[in-house]
Design a protein around this motif. Structure first.
Motif, PDB file in Angstrom:
ATOM      1  N   MET A 149       1.011  -1.034   0.226  1.00 40.18           N
ATOM      2  CA  MET A 149      -0.053  -0.104   0.097  1.00 40.18           C
ATOM      3  C   MET A 149       0.949   1.391  -0.169  1.00 40.18           C
ATOM      4  N   ASP A 150       0.251   2.134  -0.560  1.00 44.03           N
ATOM      5  CA  ASP A 150       1.171   3.491  -0.699  1.00 44.03           C
ATOM      6  C   ASP A 150       2.426   3.588  -1.811  1.00 44.03           C
ATOM      7  N   SER A 151       2.832   2.392  -1.997  1.00 40.81           N
ATOM      8  CA  SER A 151       4.057   2.385  -2.751  1.00 40.81           C
ATOM      9  C   SER A 151       3.959   1.795  -4.153  1.00 40.81           C
ATOM     10  N   THR A 152       3.008   0.940  -4.133  1.00 45.65           N
ATOM     11  CA  THR A 152       2.762   0.377  -5.658  1.00 45.65           C
ATOM     12  C   THR A 152       1.539   0.536  -6.276  1.00 45.65           C
ATOM     13  N   PHE A 153       1.614   1.038  -7.559  1.00 42.89           N
ATOM     14  CA  PHE A 153       0.290   1.361  -8.362  1.00 42.89           C
ATOM     15  C   PHE A 153       0.436   0.663  -9.618  1.00 42.89           C
ATOM     16  N   ALA A 154      -0.732   0.801 -10.185  1.00 49.25           N
ATOM     17  CA  ALA A 154      -0.789   0.067 -11.682  1.00 49.25           C
ATOM     18  C   ALA A 154      -1.645   1.207 -12.360  1.00 49.25           C
ATOM     19  N   VAL A 155      -1.460   1.398 -13.784  1.00 50.50           N
ATOM     20  CA  VAL A 155      -2.412   2.334 -14.593  1.00 50.50           C
ATOM     21  C   VAL A 155      -3.023   1.446 -15.627  1.00 50.50           C
ATOM     22  N   GLY A 156      -4.219   1.565 -15.757  1.00 52.52           N
ATOM     23  CA  GLY A 156      -4.694   0.830 -16.819  1.00 52.52           C
ATOM     24  C   GLY A 156      -4.723   1.551 -18.180  1.00 52.52           C
ATOM     25  N   PRO A 157      -5.037   0.836 -19.187  1.00 55.26           N
ATOM     26  CA  PRO A 157      -4.980   1.567 -20.402  1.00 55.26           C
ATOM     27  C   PRO A 157      -5.870   3.041 -20.592  1.00 55.26           C
ATOM     28  N   ASP A 158      -6.831   2.943 -19.879  1.00 58.34           N
ATOM     29  CA  ASP A 158      -7.654   4.137 -20.022  1.00 58.34           C
ATOM     30  C   ASP A 158      -7.143   5.395 -19.014  1.00 58.34           C
ATOM     31  N   GLY A 159      -6.062   5.019 -18.120  1.00 65.50           N
ATOM     32  CA  GLY A 159      -5.406   6.043 -17.543  1.00 65.50           C
ATOM     33  C   GLY A 159      -6.031   5.667 -15.909  1.00 65.50           C
ATOM     34  N   SER A 160      -6.944   4.642 -15.713  1.00 64.77           N
ATOM     35  CA  SER A 160      -7.240   4.618 -14.266  1.00 64.77           C
ATOM     36  C   SER A 160      -6.071   4.127 -13.369  1.00 64.77           C
ATOM     37  N   TYR A 162      -4.606   1.990 -10.152  1.00 57.71           N
ATOM     38  CA  TYR A 162      -5.220   0.650  -9.470  1.00 57.71           C
ATOM     39  C   TYR A 162      -4.223   0.558  -8.274  1.00 57.71           C
ATOM     40  N   PRO A 163      -4.248  -0.154  -7.222  1.00 55.67           N
ATOM     41  CA  PRO A 163      -3.150  -0.552  -6.104  1.00 55.67           C
ATOM     42  C   PRO A 163      -2.610  -1.671  -6.606  1.00 55.67           C
ATOM     43  N   CYS A 164      -2.811  -2.325  -7.691  1.00 57.35           N
ATOM     44  CA  CYS A 164      -1.904  -3.425  -8.261  1.00 57.35           C
ATOM     45  C   CYS A 164      -2.351  -3.685  -9.657  1.00 57.35           C
TER      46      CYS A 164
END
Length: 290
Positions: A149-160, A162-164
């Protein structure tokens, strides 16, 4: 994969990864007819252009019975092995026949530890490297075993956001959008953020007596949420497997430091006793030097 694409990736030193579950027949049984040939064709092109290629091998309830064949396949083909155990999914309800039992997964990890120690100069088993480093340093070294939490994120094709990456495409786990240029404080207001921190709090309470808590942290939050349809009602269902391999690695380290291998030898024997397992410290030292 095409030669043109491989050349572009190589120019920027971008490593690539794919999935490969073992020999052709076994692999295509799990991933579909033709998958193996297509993947190996792409692998050949990638290697011809100097790309670093690694595969994730998914062990299922069926394929784990052929674990020796799978290990030998990766060994004989000079491939790095990274494994994933088949788990239920938040996206599907028809995966139970493939799910790998936690105890079987633990036994698989111990099997791979032994095989790795016997073939250290010929293969790399990434999971075992990570697990050994976790135990030796007393902290998680990959996302499965840390508070992500707070250090790992993911970005979807539409720019959304997410936490992973495992949550990408699931609307209930959207934390924000890159197009809104959110600050960390904005992401912290999302329901997904709150749910991830709820898992952290749960682990702090439920696992506080576990000797492995500092380098396990309850395992993967996604895995933990799957059995309860997204709710926080337990830790990673592979807790049993993690305990098995953590305890095995700890015992091997203690054995090496206490000099158990030499104690297990008859004073008149020139060879170690047959029940003595390979020493783990050479692997630990190699892992720590990377």
């Amino acid at each position: 994969m095409t030669p043109e694409l491989a050349q572009i990736l190589a120019a920027y030193n971008i490593p690539i990864g794919s999935s490969l579950d073992g020999p052709k027949e076994l692999n295509d049984r799990q991933r579909g007819i033709g998958y193996y040939d297509k993947t190996m064709q792409g692998y050949k092109i990638a290697r011809e252009n100097g790309l670093d290629v690694r595969f994730i091998c998914t062990f299922t309830a069926q394929s784990v019975k052929l674990k020796e064949d799978i290990f030998n396949f990766f060994l004989e083909n000079g491939l790095t092995l990274k494994l994933h155990p088949a788990l239920p999914s938040l996206r599907a309800e028809s995966s139970d026949d493939w799910v790998l039992d936690s105890k079987e997964y633990g036994e698989l990890l111990i099997f791979l530890l032994d095989k790795y120690l016997e073939n250290m100069d010929k293969i790399e088993v990434m999971n075992i490297d990570h697990l050994c480093k976790c135990v030796f340093t007393r902290r998680g070294t990959v996302c499965t075993y840390v508070d992500c939490m707070d250090s790992t994120f993911a970005v979807g094709p539409d720019g959304s956001i997410y936490p992973c990456y495992r949550f990408v495409g699931m609307p209930e786990y959207v934390m924000g959008s890159v197009y809104d240029h959110p600050a960390m404080e904005d992401l912290a207001k999302s329901d997904a953020w709150a749910r991830m921190h709820k898992f952290k709090d749960y682990v702090d309470q439920e696992c506080k007596e576990c000797p492995h808590i500092s380098y396990c942290r309850g395992g993967c939050p996604y895995n933990a949420m799957v059995p309860s349809n997204g709710e926080i009602e337990g830790v990673d269902p592979h807790c049993t497997a993690y305990k098995m391999i953590f305890e095995e690695i700890t015992a091997r380290i203690n054995q090496n430091f206490m000099g158990a291998p030499s104690m297990a030898m008859d004073p008149f024997q020139s060879e170690p006793a047959k029940d003595v397992k390979p020493g783990i410290m050479p692997l630990i030292f190699r892992t720590m030097s990377r």
